[in-house]
Scaffold this motif. Structure first.
Motif, PDB file in Angstrom:
ATOM      1  N   ARG A   1     -44.194 -81.650  44.997  1.00  0.00           N
ATOM      2  CA  ARG A   1     -43.875 -81.163  43.655  1.00  0.00           C
ATOM      3  C   ARG A   1     -42.732 -82.030  43.112  1.00  0.00           C
ATOM      4  NH1 ARG A   1     -43.454 -76.931  46.970  1.00  0.00           N
ATOM      5  NH2 ARG A   1     -41.199 -76.900  46.699  1.00  0.00           N
TER       6      ARG A   1
ATOM      7  N   ARG B   1     -46.018 -81.511  57.387  1.00  0.00           N
ATOM      8  CA  ARG B   1     -46.824 -80.304  57.097  1.00  0.00           C
ATOM      9  C   ARG B   1     -45.958 -79.047  56.995  1.00  0.00           C
ATOM     10  NH1 ARG B   1     -50.548 -81.836  61.844  1.00  0.00           N
ATOM     11  NH2 ARG B   1     -51.932 -83.384  60.937  1.00  0.00           N
ATOM     12  N   LEU B   2     -44.689 -79.145  57.386  1.00  0.00           N
ATOM     13  CA  LEU B   2     -43.801 -77.966  57.359  1.00  0.00           C
ATOM     14  C   LEU B   2     -43.497 -77.581  55.909  1.00  0.00           C
ATOM     15  CD1 LEU B   2     -41.211 -79.009  60.122  1.00  0.00           C
ATOM     16  CD2 LEU B   2     -42.976 -77.235  60.307  1.00  0.00           C
ATOM     17  N   PRO B   3     -43.196 -76.288  55.677  1.00  0.00           N
ATOM     18  CA  PRO B   3     -42.824 -75.877  54.311  1.00  0.00           C
ATOM     19  C   PRO B   3     -41.633 -76.715  53.801  1.00  0.00           C
ATOM     20  CG  PRO B   3     -43.020 -73.964  55.771  1.00  0.00           C
ATOM     21  CD  PRO B   3     -43.220 -75.171  56.634  1.00  0.00           C
ATOM     22  N   GLN B   4     -40.626 -76.922  54.662  1.00  0.00           N
ATOM     23  CA  GLN B   4     -39.554 -77.883  54.340  1.00  0.00           C
ATOM     24  C   GLN B   4     -39.929 -79.193  55.017  1.00  0.00           C
ATOM     25  OE1 GLN B   4     -36.382 -78.333  52.512  1.00  0.00           O
ATOM     26  NE2 GLN B   4     -37.329 -80.255  53.123  1.00  0.00           N
ATOM     27  N   LYS B   5     -40.473 -80.118  54.229  1.00  0.00           N
ATOM     28  CA  LYS B   5     -40.920 -81.391  54.820  1.00  0.00           C
ATOM     29  C   LYS B   5     -39.743 -82.080  55.515  1.00  0.00           C
ATOM     30  CE  LYS B   5     -44.694 -82.293  51.539  1.00  0.00           C
ATOM     31  NZ  LYS B   5     -44.683 -81.006  50.828  1.00  0.00           N
ATOM     32  N   THR B   6     -40.013 -82.539  56.740  1.00  0.00           N
ATOM     33  CA  THR B   6     -38.942 -83.099  57.573  1.00  0.00           C
ATOM     34  C   THR B   6     -39.440 -84.372  58.241  1.00  0.00           C
ATOM     35  OG1 THR B   6     -38.241 -80.834  58.035  1.00  0.00           O
ATOM     36  CG2 THR B   6     -37.434 -82.504  59.541  1.00  0.00           C
TER      37      THR B   6
ATOM     38  N   GLU C   1     -39.180 -81.834  44.811  1.00  0.00           N
ATOM     39  CA  GLU C   1     -39.270 -81.451  46.230  1.00  0.00           C
ATOM     40  C   GLU C   1     -38.709 -82.592  47.090  1.00  0.00           C
ATOM     41  OE1 GLU C   1     -43.276 -80.642  47.505  1.00  0.00           O
ATOM     42  OE2 GLU C   1     -42.621 -80.085  49.530  1.00  0.00           O
TER      43      GLU C   1
END
Ligand code: AVI
Length: 323
Positions: free
Chosen positions: A276, A30-35, A279
């Protein structure tokens, strides 16, 4: 019966709490930078793939560390002294552990500490079988949380914490600092830490080590998605992602990525995760240090670097830190 299944040593079990995999994974996605948390790489298949990585021509780390342990064993033994209790944190390679045990004079005990109970018992029983005079005292615990150390039959003259493999590199600096603090607590006053630390070097060597020609590291990275498909009913299409490993110079780390090849929606434990095209998921960081940088981190945590050994090409270091 194979020796790996024969229970010859008694386990101290602290019943470590493992956070729910579902919650941890979804939080990261869910983080902006998926981790994704790198420790989920190590299911049975992931551990086998990692073993293959350690033998790849491009993955210099394990070979360099073994060479250092072989070449400087006598000096390590002299520094540590007799009747030390070896406390190994996490699942280290048993080959390195054996080299360490062989180089020490009458170690008081071997205390492997590991959260994965089965893996711990296999390793502990195997060492106990090969070193019948060494007391083996396995502990199932999360080593970043406090746990009680056992009392070996031979009173240890020193605690030697062993953390090989540059596993410290898989932690961000604040986490690495906390880990070093925990290790100091375990080493106690007068104790020491023997730690494998990968060193900074040219981009090409670093990126080759994580983008091997046979594609084993790519399989290791993809195995995370295979695991999520199996264990969290995820719908990752492996053909719609690619493996990439890059050296991030500014942050001093290798990053492993899983890059989405197109815009897509993936279901993970019933939740929709949108990608995206282009991404990526950050699936692992592997920090590299200069000797000065690591000495500064160790000092912050209260350790003093007493001795550093490197391989001939200065690719890797094994460091002896005192408390
Ligand atoms: C376990 N750890 C030190 C390895 C590393 O080099 O960061 C994990 C690994 N990831 C890809 N290759 C190896």
């Amino acid at each position: 019966m194979s020796r790996s299944t024969a229970a010859v040593v008694a386990l101290r079990d602290y019943h470590p709490q493992q956070e729910s995999m579902r919650d941890t994974i979804l939080e990261g996605l869910r983080l902006p930078q998926k981790t994704l948390p790198a420790f989920y790489f190590y299911d049975e298949r992931g551990s086998q793939l990692f073993d293959r990585i350690t033998e790849l021509p491009e993955y210099y780390l394990t070979r360099a560390e073994l060479a250092i342990m072989r070449e400087h064993g006598a000096e390590i033994g002299a520094l540590v002294g007799e009747h030390a209790s070896i406390i190994e944190l996490g699942s280290g390679s048993s080959l390195k552990t054996r080299l360490l045990i062989d180089s020490l004079r009458e170690p008081a005990a071997y205390v492997p500490v590991e959260i994965a109970r089965d893996q711990l018992m296999v390793a502990a029983n195997s060492i106990a079988a090969d070193y019948p005079n060494l007391e083996v005292l396995p502990i199932c615990a999360d080593f970043s949380e406090p746990f009680d150390l056992p009392h070996p039959r031979i009173a240890p003259l020193r605690n030697l914490v062993y953390f090989p493999g540059s596993t410290i590199g898989n932690f961000h600096s604040d986490e690495a600092y906390d880990l070093l603090l925990a290790m100091r607590r375990i080493a106690r006053k007068g104790g020491a830490l023997l730690i494998g630390v990968d060193l900074k070097k040219d981009r090409a060597t670093l990126e080759r080590a994580y983008n091997d020609a046979q594609g084993v590291t790519a399989q290791f990275n993809f195995n995370m998605l295979v695991r999520l498909n199996r264990e969290l009913d995820a719908t990752f299409d492996l053909n719609a992602f690619r493996h990439r490993a890059i050296w991030n110079e500014a942050r001093g780390r290798i990053e492993m990525h899983l890059v989405s090849q197109r815009a897509q929606t993936v279901l993970v434990a019933g939740e929709r995760v949108e990608f995206r095209a282009g991404e990526y998921i950050l699936s692992e960081c592997s920090y590299k240090y200069t000797r000065t940088q690591f000495a500064a981190l160790a000092a912050e945590a209260g350790f003093e670097v007493e001795r550093v050994w490197t391989d001939a090409a200065s690719l890797f270091s094994v460091q002896y830190l005192t408390n």
